[in-house]
Scaffold this motif. Sequence first.
Motif, PDB file in Angstrom:
ATOM      1  N   ARG A   1     -50.241  27.852  -9.980  1.00 30.19           N
ATOM      2  CA  ARG A   1     -51.220  28.652 -10.731  1.00 30.19           C
ATOM      3  C   ARG A   1     -50.691  28.767 -12.151  1.00 30.19           C
ATOM      4  NH1 ARG A   1     -55.049  32.962  -8.727  1.00 30.19           N
ATOM      5  NH2 ARG A   1     -55.784  33.814 -10.688  1.00 30.19           N
ATOM      6  N   LEU A   2     -51.428  28.197 -13.104  1.00 28.01           N
ATOM      7  CA  LEU A   2     -50.960  28.120 -14.481  1.00 28.01           C
ATOM      8  C   LEU A   2     -51.241  29.406 -15.243  1.00 28.01           C
ATOM      9  CD1 LEU A   2     -52.271  24.533 -15.221  1.00 28.01           C
ATOM     10  CD2 LEU A   2     -49.901  25.203 -14.875  1.00 28.01           C
ATOM     11  N   ASN A   3     -50.258  29.834 -16.036  1.00 30.12           N
ATOM     12  CA  ASN A   3     -50.499  30.981 -16.907  1.00 30.12           C
ATOM     13  C   ASN A   3     -51.147  30.483 -18.192  1.00 30.12           C
ATOM     14  OD1 ASN A   3     -48.456  30.096 -18.723  1.00 30.12           O
ATOM     15  ND2 ASN A   3     -46.898  31.135 -17.512  1.00 30.12           N
ATOM     16  N   ILE A   4     -51.657  31.400 -18.978  1.00 28.10           N
ATOM     17  CA  ILE A   4     -52.428  31.047 -20.172  1.00 28.10           C
ATOM     18  C   ILE A   4     -51.569  30.300 -21.193  1.00 28.10           C
ATOM     19  CG2 ILE A   4     -52.099  33.231 -21.400  1.00 28.10           C
ATOM     20  CD1 ILE A   4     -55.381  31.267 -21.252  1.00 28.10           C
ATOM     21  N   GLU A   5     -50.293  30.664 -21.297  1.00 21.86           N
ATOM     22  CA  GLU A   5     -49.412  29.991 -22.263  1.00 21.86           C
ATOM     23  C   GLU A   5     -49.241  28.519 -21.904  1.00 21.86           C
ATOM     24  OE1 GLU A   5     -48.444  32.935 -20.766  1.00 21.86           O
ATOM     25  OE2 GLU A   5     -48.794  34.245 -22.477  1.00 21.86           O
TER      26      GLU A   5
ATOM     27  N   LEU B   1     -51.309  26.719 -20.055  1.00 23.57           N
ATOM     28  CA  LEU B   1     -52.601  26.055 -20.252  1.00 23.57           C
ATOM     29  C   LEU B   1     -52.835  25.717 -21.723  1.00 23.57           C
ATOM     30  CD1 LEU B   1     -54.997  27.960 -17.832  1.00 23.57           C
ATOM     31  CD2 LEU B   1     -54.559  25.502 -17.850  1.00 23.57           C
ATOM     32  N   GLU B   2     -52.469  26.647 -22.609  1.00 19.29           N
ATOM     33  CA  GLU B   2     -52.610  26.396 -24.046  1.00 19.29           C
ATOM     34  C   GLU B   2     -51.734  25.220 -24.473  1.00 19.29           C
ATOM     35  OE1 GLU B   2     -51.625  30.257 -25.611  1.00 19.29           O
ATOM     36  OE2 GLU B   2     -53.739  30.833 -25.776  1.00 19.29           O
ATOM     37  N   GLN B   3     -50.526  25.171 -23.936  1.00 21.45           N
ATOM     38  CA  GLN B   3     -49.606  24.092 -24.261  1.00 21.45           C
ATOM     39  C   GLN B   3     -50.161  22.744 -23.777  1.00 21.45           C
ATOM     40  OE1 GLN B   3     -45.834  24.285 -22.209  1.00 21.45           O
ATOM     41  NE2 GLN B   3     -44.791  23.120 -23.790  1.00 21.45           N
ATOM     42  N   ILE B   4     -50.669  22.720 -22.556  1.00 23.62           N
ATOM     43  CA  ILE B   4     -51.241  21.483 -21.995  1.00 23.62           C
ATOM     44  C   ILE B   4     -52.451  21.048 -22.814  1.00 23.62           C
ATOM     45  CG2 ILE B   4     -52.474  20.535 -19.998  1.00 23.62           C
ATOM     46  CD1 ILE B   4     -50.572  22.260 -18.234  1.00 23.62           C
ATOM     47  N   ALA B   5     -53.332  21.994 -23.141  1.00 15.55           N
ATOM     48  CA  ALA B   5     -54.529  21.674 -23.922  1.00 15.55           C
ATOM     49  C   ALA B   5     -54.152  21.101 -25.287  1.00 15.55           C
ATOM     50  CB  ALA B   5     -55.399  22.921 -24.077  1.00 15.55           C
ATOM     51  N   GLN B   6     -53.134  21.686 -25.911  1.00 18.70           N
ATOM     52  CA  GLN B   6     -52.706  21.214 -27.224  1.00 18.70           C
ATOM     53  C   GLN B   6     -52.154  19.789 -27.126  1.00 18.70           C
ATOM     54  OE1 GLN B   6     -49.548  23.481 -29.041  1.00 18.70           O
ATOM     55  NE2 GLN B   6     -49.984  22.664 -31.054  1.00 18.70           N
ATOM     56  N   ILE B   7     -51.328  19.523 -26.129  1.00 18.70           N
ATOM     57  CA  ILE B   7     -50.754  18.182 -25.957  1.00 18.70           C
ATOM     58  C   ILE B   7     -51.843  17.151 -25.680  1.00 18.70           C
ATOM     59  CG2 ILE B   7     -49.339  16.781 -24.396  1.00 18.70           C
ATOM     60  CD1 ILE B   7     -47.450  19.268 -24.228  1.00 18.70           C
ATOM     61  N   LEU B   8     -52.818  17.533 -24.841  1.00 17.20           N
ATOM     62  CA  LEU B   8     -53.896  16.614 -24.478  1.00 17.20           C
ATOM     63  C   LEU B   8     -54.996  16.550 -25.537  1.00 17.20           C
ATOM     64  CD1 LEU B   8     -54.214  17.515 -20.697  1.00 17.20           C
ATOM     65  CD2 LEU B   8     -53.215  15.423 -21.685  1.00 17.20           C
ATOM     66  N   ASN B   9     -54.884  17.415 -26.564  1.00 16.09           N
ATOM     67  CA  ASN B   9     -55.864  17.481 -27.642  1.00 16.09           C
ATOM     68  C   ASN B   9     -57.267  17.784 -27.110  1.00 16.09           C
ATOM     69  OD1 ASN B   9     -56.627  17.478 -30.317  1.00 16.09           O
ATOM     70  ND2 ASN B   9     -57.109  15.294 -30.327  1.00 16.09           N
ATOM     71  N   VAL B  10     -57.334  18.789 -26.227  1.00 18.26           N
ATOM     72  CA  VAL B  10     -58.613  19.253 -25.690  1.00 18.26           C
ATOM     73  C   VAL B  10     -58.687  20.762 -25.870  1.00 18.26           C
ATOM     74  CG1 VAL B  10     -58.812  17.393 -23.992  1.00 18.26           C
ATOM     75  CG2 VAL B  10     -57.740  19.535 -23.322  1.00 18.26           C
ATOM     76  N   ASP B  11     -59.880  21.288 -25.797  1.00 17.63           N
ATOM     77  CA  ASP B  11     -60.070  22.721 -25.888  1.00 17.63           C
ATOM     78  C   ASP B  11     -59.695  23.346 -24.551  1.00 17.63           C
ATOM     79  OD1 ASP B  11     -61.916  25.303 -25.748  1.00 17.63           O
ATOM     80  OD2 ASP B  11     -61.642  24.742 -27.859  1.00 17.63           O
ATOM     81  N   ILE B  12     -58.985  24.450 -24.581  1.00 19.65           N
ATOM     82  CA  ILE B  12     -58.541  25.096 -23.341  1.00 19.65           C
ATOM     83  C   ILE B  12     -59.727  25.474 -22.459  1.00 19.65           C
ATOM     84  CG2 ILE B  12     -58.389  27.404 -24.331  1.00 19.65           C
ATOM     85  CD1 ILE B  12     -55.888  27.808 -22.525  1.00 19.65           C
ATOM     86  N   SER B  13     -60.846  25.839 -23.079  1.00 19.39           N
ATOM     87  CA  SER B  13     -62.022  26.213 -22.281  1.00 19.39           C
ATOM     88  C   SER B  13     -62.548  25.027 -21.482  1.00 19.39           C
ATOM     89  CB  SER B  13     -63.121  26.789 -23.173  1.00 19.39           C
ATOM     90  OG  SER B  13     -63.590  25.807 -24.068  1.00 19.39           O
ATOM     91  N   ASP B  14     -62.345  23.805 -21.995  1.00 21.51           N
ATOM     92  CA  ASP B  14     -62.758  22.618 -21.243  1.00 21.51           C
ATOM     93  C   ASP B  14     -61.922  22.453 -19.977  1.00 21.51           C
ATOM     94  OD1 ASP B  14     -64.696  22.008 -23.114  1.00 21.51           O
ATOM     95  OD2 ASP B  14     -63.387  20.668 -24.250  1.00 21.51           O
ATOM     96  N   LEU B  15     -60.679  22.900 -20.038  1.00 17.65           N
ATOM     97  CA  LEU B  15     -59.808  22.768 -18.867  1.00 17.65           C
ATOM     98  C   LEU B  15     -60.113  23.815 -17.803  1.00 17.65           C
ATOM     99  CD1 LEU B  15     -56.306  22.077 -20.465  1.00 17.65           C
ATOM    100  CD2 LEU B  15     -57.858  20.435 -19.405  1.00 17.65           C
ATOM    101  N   ILE B  16     -60.471  25.019 -18.230  1.00 13.45           N
ATOM    102  CA  ILE B  16     -60.613  26.097 -17.253  1.00 13.45           C
ATOM    103  C   ILE B  16     -62.049  26.371 -16.837  1.00 13.45           C
ATOM    104  CG2 ILE B  16     -58.480  27.248 -17.924  1.00 13.45           C
ATOM    105  CD1 ILE B  16     -60.105  29.202 -19.569  1.00 13.45           C
ATOM    106  N   GLN B  17     -63.005  25.781 -17.545  1.00 14.29           N
ATOM    107  CA  GLN B  17     -64.406  26.018 -17.207  1.00 14.29           C
ATOM    108  C   GLN B  17     -64.698  25.467 -15.815  1.00 14.29           C
ATOM    109  OE1 GLN B  17     -67.099  24.128 -19.906  1.00 14.29           O
ATOM    110  NE2 GLN B  17     -68.901  24.971 -18.937  1.00 14.29           N
ATOM    111  N   LYS B  18     -65.248  26.305 -14.966  1.00 14.05           N
ATOM    112  CA  LYS B  18     -65.626  25.886 -13.617  1.00 14.05           C
ATOM    113  C   LYS B  18     -66.967  25.189 -13.674  1.00 14.05           C
ATOM    114  CE  LYS B  18     -62.333  27.573 -11.050  1.00 14.05           C
ATOM    115  NZ  LYS B  18     -61.503  26.813 -10.194  1.00 14.05           N
ATOM    116  N   ASP B  19     -67.081  24.120 -12.905  1.00 12.48           N
ATOM    117  CA  ASP B  19     -68.341  23.400 -12.832  1.00 12.48           C
ATOM    118  C   ASP B  19     -69.179  23.979 -11.706  1.00 12.48           C
ATOM    119  OD1 ASP B  19     -67.496  21.705 -14.824  1.00 12.48           O
ATOM    120  OD2 ASP B  19     -66.603  20.304 -13.414  1.00 12.48           O
TER     121      ASP B  19
END
Length: 134
Positions: free
Chosen positions: A41-45, A47-65
């Motif tokens: 279970r990822l914490n927000i910090e 997730l922010e780090q992963i999003a930054q490395i992948l060059n994506v918006d954090i909301s794109d990673l956590i948004q449920k479909d």
Amino acid sequence: METYEKIRLARELNQWSQEEMAEKLEMSPSGYARIERGEVRLNIERLEQIAQILNVDISDLIQKDINSITIQIKDSDNNQNIGNVNVFHENLSEIEKLKLIIQHKDELLEQKTQELNMIKEMFELLKQQIKNQS
């Protein structure tokens, strides 16, 4: 699509191995693999780090479909189930995959354009060199 699946897909689109991603996150490869399997279970910090490395918006990673919603209709006493209504939505996970693919394609095109410009410059320099030697 779950967050860990989006992370894996984005990493693969960048053509990075799990080991390379783990290195970028300054963590062990086995620890990173657990992220991609959804065991952590990822914490927000993080997730922010992963999003930054992948060059994506954090909301794109956590948004449920939302692929479908079931609504249960009950009578006023809340005892009897009168009926179910299924509401289907577009398959958002496919759209997210396509967005990542397009983003990666655009990055590759930009890289190829820069390489082509460098080759053109080298060609012009070679032409000048040949002209000067004549």
